[in-house]
Each structure stands twice: as C-alpha cells, then as structure tokens.
Design an enzyme around this catalytic site. Structure first.
Site, mmCIF file in Angstrom:
data_model
loop_
_atom_site.group_PDB
_atom_site.id
_atom_site.type_symbol
_atom_site.label_atom_id
_atom_site.label_comp_id
_atom_site.label_asym_id
_atom_site.label_seq_id
_atom_site.Cartn_x
_atom_site.Cartn_y
_atom_site.Cartn_z
ATOM 1 N N VAL A 82 0.902 -1.207 -0.126
ATOM 2 C CA VAL A 82 -0.049 0.021 -0.097
ATOM 3 C C VAL A 82 0.798 1.260 0.188
ATOM 4 O O VAL A 82 0.499 2.316 -0.569
ATOM 5 C CB VAL A 82 -1.167 -0.220 1.132
ATOM 6 C CG1 VAL A 82 -0.348 0.063 2.704
ATOM 7 C CG2 VAL A 82 -2.171 0.987 1.080
ATOM 8 N N ARG A 162 -7.308 4.781 5.945
ATOM 9 C CA ARG A 162 -8.288 3.407 6.237
ATOM 10 C C ARG A 162 -7.544 2.682 7.395
ATOM 11 O O ARG A 162 -8.378 2.304 8.331
ATOM 12 C CB ARG A 162 -7.839 2.780 5.021
ATOM 13 C CG ARG A 162 -8.664 2.973 3.888
ATOM 14 C CD ARG A 162 -8.166 2.187 2.420
ATOM 15 N NE ARG A 162 -6.997 2.557 2.011
ATOM 16 C CZ ARG A 162 -6.520 3.367 0.902
ATOM 17 N NH1 ARG A 162 -7.676 3.481 0.220
ATOM 18 N NH2 ARG A 162 -5.618 3.991 0.762
ATOM 19 N N ILE A 241 3.680 2.416 12.540
ATOM 20 C CA ILE A 241 3.398 1.261 11.575
ATOM 21 C C ILE A 241 3.707 1.992 9.932
ATOM 22 O O ILE A 241 3.221 1.431 9.270
ATOM 23 C CB ILE A 241 2.379 0.552 11.436
ATOM 24 C CG1 ILE A 241 1.061 1.523 11.558
ATOM 25 C CG2 ILE A 241 2.204 -0.170 12.996
ATOM 26 C CD1 ILE A 241 -0.259 1.045 11.168
ATOM 27 N N ASP A 267 7.146 -1.125 14.019
ATOM 28 C CA ASP A 267 7.034 -2.313 12.967
ATOM 29 C C ASP A 267 7.703 -1.963 11.696
ATOM 30 O O ASP A 267 8.155 -2.555 10.808
ATOM 31 C CB ASP A 267 5.680 -2.408 12.434
ATOM 32 C CG ASP A 267 5.483 -3.601 11.197
ATOM 33 O OD1 ASP A 267 6.129 -4.517 11.698
ATOM 34 O OD2 ASP A 267 4.773 -3.443 10.410
ATOM 35 N N HIS A 291 9.062 -5.556 10.018
ATOM 36 C CA HIS A 291 7.916 -4.967 9.122
ATOM 37 C C HIS A 291 6.898 -6.267 8.619
ATOM 38 O O HIS A 291 7.029 -6.651 7.577
ATOM 39 C CB HIS A 291 8.613 -4.533 7.819
ATOM 40 C CG HIS A 291 7.795 -3.530 6.996
ATOM 41 N ND1 HIS A 291 8.412 -2.632 6.280
ATOM 42 C CD2 HIS A 291 6.511 -3.505 6.887
ATOM 43 C CE1 HIS A 291 7.451 -1.847 5.776
ATOM 44 N NE2 HIS A 291 6.326 -2.347 5.955
ATOM 45 N N GLY A 293 3.402 -5.879 9.074
ATOM 46 C CA GLY A 293 2.200 -5.200 9.323
ATOM 47 C C GLY A 293 1.165 -6.032 8.326
ATOM 48 O O GLY A 293 -0.189 -6.535 9.028
ATOM 49 N N SER A 294 1.520 -6.439 7.229
ATOM 50 C CA SER A 294 0.503 -7.207 6.386
ATOM 51 C C SER A 294 0.764 -8.678 6.367
ATOM 52 O O SER A 294 0.195 -9.513 5.456
ATOM 53 C CB SER A 294 0.528 -6.557 5.030
ATOM 54 O OG SER A 294 1.635 -6.889 4.488
HETATM 55 C C1 DGY Z 1 2.848 -1.759 2.753
HETATM 56 O O1 DGY Z 1 2.436 -2.566 2.076
HETATM 57 O O2 DGY Z 1 3.030 -0.482 2.516
HETATM 58 C C2 DGY Z 1 3.063 -1.989 4.526
HETATM 59 O O3 DGY Z 1 3.966 -1.285 4.873
HETATM 60 C C3 DGY Z 1 3.193 -3.665 4.364
HETATM 61 O O4 DGY Z 1 3.363 -3.962 6.037
#
Ligand code: DGY
Length: 326
Positions: A82, A162, A241, A267, A291, A293-294
């Site tokens: 993202v 979001r 994050i 993160d 890292h 997050g996703s």
């Molecule tokens: C992204 O997709 O940019 C996020 O940092 C992933 O965790």
C-alpha cells in the site's frame, strides 16, 4: 485479453503465492529475479529493459535511473504494497507509466498488528517473556513489569486513513476516553467517528498512546525528533507502522534511554533489516518487529492477486485497474 507482455518480477517465483503468479504467466512472459532477496540495482537496470510491466515490492527503489533504463515499452509498475514511497511517483507520471498498489486488502491485518504491538509495548510482553527465560522472574511483585493501560487514555493517531480508522475501531472497546488525530486536514464527521482533529503539537503533547499510521512522504523525514519527544508525556507509548524515516532514531534512542517517554513499538525502521547491534535493540522499552504489518497469509494472497490484476488491467486496457494511484 490478448497477452504476451513482458514482465519483470523483482523476486523469485517461490517468494509469491502460486495462484497469482499462475495468472500472470497465463498472459505474460514473466522473468523473475533469481533470489528471494531484494534485486540488486544493476540487475534491475538490466532486467527492466524492454519490459511492458514491472512487479515490485516495497524494498525496490524505482527511481529515475531505473525508469531511464526502462525502454519506452514500460507501461505499468505494480507494487505489492500500500505504501508507495519507494516509487518516484512524479517521474512515473511524467513518463505516463501507470501505477498499481494494494490498498484496502491489508487494512485489517495491519490494524491488528498495530494493536498487538501497542499492547505488547505498553504491557511489556516481550520484556516479561525475556525476563522469564533468563531468570529475571523472582516472584509476583506489585509493581514489576507494569505499564500504562488503555482504559481512560487519550489515543492519538497521526493519519486517520483506512488503517488509522481500523486501529481506532479496534481500540474503542478498550475503554479509551478520547481519540484525537492529526494529519493534512480534518475529516468529515462520519469518517472521524467521534475522534477530534487537533494540531500536530497538540497530538504529541496530549496523547497517552500515539500511533503513527500516516502514508509516508520524504517531507516527513525525521518529523519525530528530540523536540517532539521533549513534548510528549513521560508515560506515553509511541507506535510506528508507517515508515521508519518518520522517526529520528538517534533522538528516539536518547528519549527511550532517558525514560523521556515510556516506550516505543516499531514495525518499521531504517534501515530494514535493522542491524542486530543497532542501539535500539539494546533497549528494554523498545519493541522491534520486522515489518510484519500485512504478514497474514490470506492478506498476502490478496495483495499478490491485486498486484497481478493491476498489471494485467493496465496492459490490456479491458477494464479499470483494481487500485491505481492517480
Ligand atoms: C505496505 O504494504 O506498504 C506495508 O508497509 C506492508 O506492511
């Protein structure tokens, strides 16, 4: 959809969910980087030549040098992230190269992780676990391993997008007294959902928990520096994050070491990977996560699919890209 487009993918095939790459290969001639590590610049400069599309990750810096090396054939860059701060957006636009990214599909996973890090930092979970493993747990002591709670707290969010909103929704049932947020502009009431728009100064001064969830741009580099840490509450917990560059890590180190703030959970950091002997790794009140997050299996599958769909839609022109950065 016709096909035969030439695509370079910046990691080896095994690095991706199979289904997405099967789809890409159905319509394109795909060249993969040979390793599951960031592609060296020289290799990228070679491989991008005469390609119609590039599938990249947030670890790949797509700058003017790369775009210069790409021939006029390059029509789309699809990043499986993202965040788009690794892309030279202006340069891409000036060359009319379309940009695909992956919003929405990772919102829940990333918000979950932000909450996990927030609780782990404030309740000192890693520190407690480490003490248990190394003989530091002597008995149940009234004040041992205590930290600030969310009940009655003010939670500040930098970037109520979001992911910021999803974090707020997750934290509501914890009895938070007030949500405040800052960013480029005030949101509409239905988006704010009870949160109060405040200045950046007020955010850093009032927050008991401060979550950085803003989209990062280079102009934000070092925004969280000594002068900010000086103004934060000594009991405050800082969570990041977004991207590591937003924090001046040397100043953060000093603030944490001198207990100017209670703790930080990160993160993201700079560089990634953070060297194992980096000063931040020596601090008990700094929780460092690589890292993630996703990093939820289903989410990564959705991100890969969306990236492939973005590239195919841009090249075929049959339908709109699922997520195009305009
Ligand atoms: C992204 O997709 O940019 C996020 O940092 C992933 O965790």
């Amino acid at each position: 959809m016709s096909g035969g487009w030439k695509i370079f993918v910046t990691r080896c095939r095994q690095a991706f969910p199979t289904e997405a790459m099967d789809k890409l290969e159905q319509f394109c001639q795909v060249t993969y980087h040979t390793e599951d590590k960031p592609v060296p610049k020289e290799t990228l400069l070679q491989q991008i030549k005469e390609k119609d599309g590039l599938l990249c990750l947030l670890t790949d810096k797509i700058d003017s040098q790369v775009l210069e090396a790409a021939s006029q054939t390059l029509k789309v860059v699809g990043t499986m992230s993202v965040g788009t701060d690794h892309l030279d957006i202006q340069e891409l636009k000036s060359r009319s190269i379309r940009i695909g990214y992956t919003p929405d599909v990772l919102t829940d996973a990333t918000a979950d992780l932000a909450v996990a890090i927030l609780l782990a930092t404030s309740r000192r979970l890693m520190e407690g676990n480490q003490a248990l493993r190394t003989g530091g747990w002597s008995s149940w002591n009234p004040l041992w391993m205590c930290g600030p709670g969310l009940n009655g707290a003010t939670v500040g969010i930098l970037g109520l997008g979001r992911i910021g909103m999803a974090i707020m929704n997750r934290l509501k049932p914890f009895g938070v007294a007030q949500f405040i947020y800052s960013g480029r502009s005030k949101k509409q009431d239905h988006v704010e959902n009870g949160a109060k728009f405040v200045s950046f100064d007020s955010l850093v001064e009032s927050a008991d928990f401060l979550v950085i969830s803003t989209a990062y741009t280079e102009q934000m580099r070092g925004l969280f520096n000594k002068s900010v840490f000086d103004r934060m509450k000594t009991s405050a917990v800082l969570i990041n994050i977004s991207r590591g560059g937003i924090i001046n890590q040397e100043d953060l180190y000093n603030a944490l070491k001198d207990n100017q703030i209670f703790g930080a959970g990160l993160d993201v950091m700079e560089p990634e990977p953070l060297p194992v002997d980096h000063p931040l790794t020596k601090l008990d009140n700094c929780l460092l996560i690589p890292h993630l997050g996703s990093a939820e299996l289903q989410t990564r599958g959705l991100m890969a699919n969306m990236t492939v769909e973005n590239i195919l839609a841009a090249l075929s022109g049959d339908k709109p890209m699922p997520a195009e950065l305009k």
